[in-house]
Design a protein around this motif. Structure first.
Motif, mmCIF file in Angstrom:
data_model
loop_
_atom_site.group_PDB
_atom_site.id
_atom_site.type_symbol
_atom_site.label_atom_id
_atom_site.label_comp_id
_atom_site.label_asym_id
_atom_site.label_seq_id
_atom_site.Cartn_x
_atom_site.Cartn_y
_atom_site.Cartn_z
ATOM 1 N N UNK A 195 42.893 46.467 51.197
ATOM 2 C CA UNK A 195 41.647 46.773 50.503
ATOM 3 C C UNK A 195 41.609 45.965 49.226
ATOM 4 N N UNK A 196 40.890 44.840 49.258
ATOM 5 C CA UNK A 196 40.833 43.954 48.106
ATOM 6 C C UNK A 196 39.668 44.282 47.198
ATOM 7 N N UNK A 197 38.901 45.294 47.501
ATOM 8 C CA UNK A 197 37.733 45.638 46.696
ATOM 9 C C UNK A 197 37.691 47.145 46.479
ATOM 10 N N UNK A 198 38.463 47.623 45.533
ATOM 11 C CA UNK A 198 38.434 49.037 45.188
ATOM 12 C C UNK A 198 37.258 49.264 44.249
ATOM 13 N N UNK A 204 38.173 42.487 37.147
ATOM 14 C CA UNK A 204 38.513 41.732 35.941
ATOM 15 C C UNK A 204 38.844 40.305 36.363
ATOM 16 N N UNK A 205 37.866 39.392 36.347
ATOM 17 C CA UNK A 205 38.112 38.015 36.809
ATOM 18 C C UNK A 205 39.227 37.331 36.035
ATOM 19 N N UNK A 206 39.340 37.636 34.739
ATOM 20 C CA UNK A 206 40.387 36.994 33.946
ATOM 21 C C UNK A 206 41.772 37.424 34.429
ATOM 22 N N UNK A 228 42.576 33.660 45.085
ATOM 23 C CA UNK A 228 41.573 32.603 44.923
ATOM 24 C C UNK A 228 40.471 32.713 45.980
ATOM 25 N N UNK A 229 40.850 33.060 47.204
ATOM 26 C CA UNK A 229 39.848 33.179 48.267
ATOM 27 C C UNK A 229 38.907 34.360 48.006
ATOM 28 N N UNK A 230 39.451 35.439 47.432
ATOM 29 C CA UNK A 230 38.575 36.555 47.050
ATOM 30 C C UNK A 230 37.604 36.112 45.960
ATOM 31 N N UNK A 231 38.100 35.389 44.962
ATOM 32 C CA UNK A 231 37.220 34.881 43.916
ATOM 33 C C UNK A 231 36.166 33.931 44.489
ATOM 34 N N UNK A 232 36.576 33.140 45.470
ATOM 35 C CA UNK A 232 35.649 32.208 46.109
ATOM 36 C C UNK A 232 34.533 32.963 46.825
ATOM 37 N N UNK A 233 34.894 34.026 47.550
ATOM 38 C CA UNK A 233 33.879 34.834 48.231
ATOM 39 C C UNK A 233 32.934 35.485 47.225
#
Length: 462
Positions: A195-198, A204-206, A228-233
Motif C-alpha cells: 500500500x503505497x498510498x495511505x 511529503x514529497x521532500x 521514484x516511480x510513485x512520484x512519477x505516477x
C-alpha cells in the motif's frame, strides 16, 4: 481517530525535551547538555518518528533477533559528563584538539559528532567512528524525518564503502521504518501487495525524495526506483510535465548506473515522445544520442539503426553535417552486425566522403578501415585493396605513421592470401621502412619478409 499500527507524523506527541541531550550525552559537557535541554521545547522538535510503531510493520529479517540500535535510541537522560568533545587518538593534525561547545542550533552539535566520527575513521578506529555516527543518527531523530534521512544516507554511504554490512542493514531497516511511518509502503513487500498510498497520512514529497536518494547511497536501487516511480505516477496524475521529465531522467540514469539497459531505454523512449510532443529539439537530440549509446551497449543493432537514422536526419535538417561522420560509422557497424553489407558499405562510404573534406582524418581513417575490412570479409579482396590504397593517403596526410605501418601489413596479408607474393613482399618492405622510422616491431616485418621470400622462391620453382 488514529489507525492501529500507523500514525500521522503531525499527530504524534512531541519528543521529550531531554531526548536530544540523552542521545548526545556521552560526548557532551554539562553546559552543552543543558543548552540542548533549554532549546528542545521552544524549537518544537515535533517530527520525531515513532520507532516501535514503524518497526512493528516490518517483518523480521533473521531468526537471530538483534535490536537495531537506531530503533532503540535512549529516551531518558543519562548521567551528565563534563568531558568535552575531544579528538580521537592518532587523529589528523588538522582536526582541532577540542570542539567548539557553544552552539546556537542543535544541528551544529550533531555536525560536531559527524566530524568527530570522521576523524576517528581517519585515525583507524572504525568501531569508535560508527558508534559516534550512530549516536549522531539517533540525534537527528529529534530534528525531523527529512534531516534524519539525509544523515542516514550520508552515513550509509560511508558504511557501504567501508564494508560494514551490519551498519548498512541497520540503516536500511531504519529507512524502512521511516518509509512505513510516512505511509509510503514497506520495503519488504512486493509492489502488488504494498500500500503505497495511505490516505490517512498527507504525502511529503521532500521526504519521499530524500528516502529515494538515501536508498541510492545505500546501493538499494530497487527501493529507490519504487519511490521514484510513485512520484512519477503522481506527477502524471497532476499533469506536471516538468516533474515528469526530471523523474524519468532520474529513473533512466539509475537504471544505467546498474547496467539495466532495457529499463533505461524504456525511460528514454518515453522522454523522446515527450520531447517530440513539446517540439523540444534540443532535448530530442540528447535523448536520441542516449538511446543510440544504450542500444549499442545492449547489442540491439535494429533499435540502434532506428535511433541513429532519426538522429542523422535531424542533423541534416539543421545542416550540422560536421556531426554526421561518427554517426554514419556507427550506423554502418549496426548494418554490418545485421549482415547487411550493402547498407554498411553505403554508410561507411558516406562517412568518409563527409569526413575527408572537413579534415576529420580520424573519422575518415576509421570509415576506410571499416569498409576495407567489410570487403575482405565478404570475399572482395580487390575492392579491399583499393580502399587500403586510399587509406594510405589518409594516414600519410594525417602523419599517422603507426596506422600507416598497420595498413601496409594488412595489404601484405591480403596479397599473401591470394598468393601474390611479389606485391605482398613489396607491402611488407614498405611497412618495414615505417617500422624502422618508429623503431617499433622491426623484427616482425623482417621475419615476414623472410617467410614471403621463401614462399616466392617455392612458387617460382614449381
Amino acid at each position: 481517530s488514529i489507525s492501529v499500527g500507523r500514525m500521522s507524523l503531525s499527530e504524534r506527541s512531541p519528543p521529550q525535551p531531554a531526548k536530544l541531550a540523552a542521545i548526545l550525552q556521552p560526548s557532551m559537557p554539562s553546559s552543552l547538555t543543558m543548552f540542548a535541554l533549554r532549546i528542545a521545547r521552544p524549537i518544537g522538535l515535533g517530527l520525531l518518528c515513532t520507532c516501535a510503531i514503524a518497526a512493528a510493520e516490518l517483518p523480521a529479517r533473521s531468526q537471530d533477533y538483534r535490536p537495531n540500535p537506531l530503533e532503540v535510541c535512549p529516551v531518558e537522560p543519562l548521567p551528565l559528563s563534563a568531558e568535552p568533545l575531544a579528538t580521537p587518538a592518532r587523529a589528523p593534525a588538522q582536526v582541532p584538539a577540542q570542539w567548539t561547545l557553544e552552539r546556537s542550533q542543535p544541528e551544529n552539535v550533531l555536525n560536531d559528532l559527524d566530524r568527530l566520527a570522521t576523524a576517528e575513521l581517519a585515525a583507524g578506529n572504525p568501531e569508535a567512528a560508527f558508534s559516534t555516527w550512530f549516536r549522531e543518527l539517533c540525534g537527528w531523530q529529534a530534528i525531523g524525518p527529512v534531516a534524519e534521512v539525509n544523515a542516514l544516507g550520508r552515513v550509509g554511504d560511508i558504511a557501504w564503502q567501508e564494508n560494514r554490512e551490519r551498519e548498512v542493514q541497520d540503516i536500511v531497516d531504519r529507512l524502512g521504518s521511516i518509509q512505513v511511518a510516512a505511509g509510503l509502503g514497506s520495503i519488504e513487500l512486493v509492489p502488488e501487495e504494498d500500500d503505497l498510498d495511505d490516505v490517512s497520512i498527507a504525502p511529503d514529497p521532500q521526504l519521499e525524495t530524500a528516502l529515494a536518494e538515501a536508498y541510492q547511497q545505500l546501493r538499494e536501487p530497487q527501493l529507490a526506483l519504487r519511490l521514484y516511480e510513485k512520484q512519477l505516477a503522481d506527477a502524471r496524475d497532476r499533469g506536471d510535465a516538468n516533474a515528469e521529465v526530471l523523474l524519468l531522467r532520474t529513473v533512466a540514469d539509475l537504471h544505467l548506473a546498474w547496467f539495466d539497459y532495457t529499463q533505461a531505454a524504456l525511460a528514454y523512449e518515453q522522454l523522446l515522445l515527450l520531447a517530440q510532443a513539446r517540439g523540444d529539439n534540443f532535448s530530442l537530440i540528447d535523448y536520441l544520442r542516449a538511446l543510440a549509446d544504450i542500444y549499442e551497449r545492449n547489442s540491439q543493432p535494429k533499435n540502434g539503426i532506428r535511433t541513429r537514422s532519426q538522429l542523422i536526419d535531424t542533423y541534416r535538417d539543421r545542416a550540422q553535417l560536421d556531426l554526421l561522420p561518427p554517426l554514419l560509422l556507427e550506423l554502418g557497424n549496426d548494418y554490418r552486425d545485421l549482415d547487411r553489407p550493402n547498407d554498411a558499405s553505403n554508410a561507411y562510404s558516406e562517412a568518409f566522403e563527409l569526413a575527408w573534406p572537413r579534415q576529420q582524418y580520424a573519422a575518415a581513417s576509421d570509415a576506410l578501415n571499416a569498409l576495407a575490412d567489410l570487403y575482405a570479409k565478404n570475399d572482395r579482396p580487390d575492392s579491399a585493396l583499393q580502399i587500403y590504397a586510399e587509406l594510405i593517403k589518409v594516414k600519410q596526410q594525417s602523419l599517422d605513421f603507426y596506422g600507416l605501418m598497420q595498413t601496409y601489413e594488412r595489404m601484405a596479408e591480403l596479397h599473401r592470401r591470394r598468393e601474390d607474393y611479389i606485391n605482398a613482399l613489396n607491402a611488407y618492405e614498405r611497412g618495414l621502412r615505417v617500422a624502422r622510422t618508429l623503431q617499433f616491431n622491426e623484427a616482425h616485418f623482417v621475419e615476414q619478409i623472410e617467410c614471403v621470400t621463401q614462399e616466392l622462391e617455392a612458387q617460382s620453382a614449381s
